[in-house]
Structures are given as C-alpha cells and as structure tokens.
Design a protein around this motif. Structure first.
Motif, PDB file in Angstrom:
ATOM      1  N   ASP A   1      -6.894   9.867   4.803  1.00  0.00           N
ATOM      2  CA  ASP A   1      -6.593   8.627   4.087  1.00  0.00           C
ATOM      3  C   ASP A   1      -5.252   8.048   4.523  1.00  0.00           C
ATOM      4  OD1 ASP A   1      -8.977   8.531   2.725  1.00  0.00           O
ATOM      5  OD2 ASP A   1      -8.171   9.341   0.860  1.00  0.00           O
TER       6      ASP A   1
ATOM      7  N   ARG B   1      -4.248   0.452   8.641  1.00  0.00           N
ATOM      8  CA  ARG B   1      -4.319  -0.842   7.962  1.00  0.00           C
ATOM      9  C   ARG B   1      -2.980  -1.560   8.003  1.00  0.00           C
ATOM     10  NH1 ARG B   1      -6.872  -0.258   2.251  1.00  0.00           N
ATOM     11  NH2 ARG B   1      -6.252  -2.442   2.236  1.00  0.00           N
TER      12      ARG B   1
ATOM     13  N   LEU C   1       0.827  -1.209   0.000  1.00  0.00           N
ATOM     14  CA  LEU C   1       0.000   0.000   0.000  1.00  0.00           C
ATOM     15  C   LEU C   1       0.861   1.260   0.000  1.00  0.00           C
ATOM     16  CD1 LEU C   1      -2.842  -0.903   2.535  1.00  0.00           C
ATOM     17  CD2 LEU C   1      -3.036  -0.669   0.054  1.00  0.00           C
TER      18      LEU C   1
ATOM     19  N   CYS D   1      -5.359   8.887  -2.306  1.00  0.00           N
ATOM     20  CA  CYS D   1      -4.013   8.294  -2.297  1.00  0.00           C
ATOM     21  C   CYS D   1      -3.724   7.636  -3.624  1.00  0.00           C
ATOM     22  CB  CYS D   1      -3.878   7.267  -1.186  1.00  0.00           C
ATOM     23  SG  CYS D   1      -3.940   7.969   0.451  1.00  0.00           S
TER      24      CYS D   1
ATOM     25  N   CYS E   1      -1.569  12.555  -0.566  1.00  0.00           N
ATOM     26  CA  CYS E   1      -2.659  11.805   0.030  1.00  0.00           C
ATOM     27  C   CYS E   1      -3.286  12.691   1.094  1.00  0.00           C
ATOM     28  CB  CYS E   1      -2.053  10.549   0.656  1.00  0.00           C
ATOM     29  SG  CYS E   1      -3.193   9.428   1.437  1.00  0.00           S
TER      30      CYS E   1
ATOM     31  N   SER F   1      -4.082  -5.628  -1.145  1.00  0.00           N
ATOM     32  CA  SER F   1      -3.486  -4.338  -1.472  1.00  0.00           C
ATOM     33  C   SER F   1      -4.246  -3.626  -2.573  1.00  0.00           C
ATOM     34  CB  SER F   1      -2.018  -4.530  -1.899  1.00  0.00           C
ATOM     35  OG  SER F   1      -1.947  -5.319  -3.056  1.00  0.00           O
TER      36      SER F   1
ATOM     37  N   LEU G   1      -4.559   4.422   6.023  1.00  0.00           N
ATOM     38  CA  LEU G   1      -3.544   3.546   5.450  1.00  0.00           C
ATOM     39  C   LEU G   1      -2.593   3.066   6.544  1.00  0.00           C
ATOM     40  CD1 LEU G   1      -1.672   3.919   2.181  1.00  0.00           C
ATOM     41  CD2 LEU G   1      -0.324   3.834   4.245  1.00  0.00           C
ATOM     42  N   ARG G   2      -2.147   3.968   7.403  1.00  0.00           N
ATOM     43  CA  ARG G   2      -1.247   3.600   8.490  1.00  0.00           C
ATOM     44  C   ARG G   2      -1.919   2.601   9.433  1.00  0.00           C
ATOM     45  NH1 ARG G   2       0.938   8.000  12.701  1.00  0.00           N
ATOM     46  NH2 ARG G   2      -1.208   7.738  13.405  1.00  0.00           N
TER      47      ARG G   2
ATOM     48  N   PHE H   1      -7.814   0.641  -2.053  1.00  0.00           N
ATOM     49  CA  PHE H   1      -7.052   1.861  -1.907  1.00  0.00           C
ATOM     50  C   PHE H   1      -7.983   3.001  -1.590  1.00  0.00           C
ATOM     51  CE2 PHE H   1      -2.735   2.503  -1.770  1.00  0.00           C
ATOM     52  CZ  PHE H   1      -2.391   3.749  -2.212  1.00  0.00           C
TER      53      PHE H   1
END
Length: 97
Positions: free
Chosen positions: A69, A76, A41, A97, A65, A90, A73-74, A93
């Motif tokens: 978001d 996840r 990612l 981002c 990004c 992956s 992402l962090r 999204f």
C-alpha cells in the motif's frame, strides 16, 4: 524501492520504516522526498502514525501501512506530481494505511 539500511538520507529526503506487524518480511526502510510530507495522502498516514506510535520514536519515522500500500501511495504521489492538472482525490485510501 527499499533503500539500504546503512545509507543516510541525503539533504531534502527522509527515511521511513513501512510495514505491518503481521506482514511477511516485517518492516522495510524507504527514503522519500521531504516534500511528500505535505501531500494530503501522506498527511493522513502521518496522523495515523501519531495515533499508533506517538511522537517520540527513535530512528526512521514509522508508518503503519503495508509495504504494498505504501508503494501504491508513493506511486500516486509521484504520478500526481508529474501530472499537475489531474489531481487524484485524497479521499481514496488503502486498506492498511
């Protein structure tokens, strides 16, 4: 959580600047483990950063990004690291981002 701008990243960590130009609050600085750079990612986001900003920048690595978001992402990546046998695809999204 955003890190203080005056703090240096400790060994094994990397400072990144996250945000979109049209986003309220502008860019925010975060410090992430270098190991995140190997996650698919984040690698997709690094490819996009190269397309948008190129390789030659000064200061922290800039990620194109939204802050929201990036925080997702962090989350996840951290969740996946804590849950080794349940990998998130992956291909999922984010809008910005």
């Amino acid at each position: 959580m955003p890190e203080d701008k005056k703090m240096k990243a400790k060994k094994g960590w990397l400072a990144v600047r996250v945000g979109l130009e049209d986003e309220d609050g502008g860019f925010q600085r975060f410090v992430i483990p270098i190991s995140y750079l190997y996650h698919p990612l984040l690698q997709d986001l690094l490819d996009r950063a190269h397309e948008v900003f190129g390789y030659h920048t000064t200061g922290p690595l800039r990620l194109p990004c939204s802050v929201d978001d990036f925080l997702h992402l962090r989350w996840r990546i951290e969740k996946e690291a804590n849950n080794h046998h349940h990998h998130l695809p992956s291909s999922l999204f984010f809008n910005s981002c």
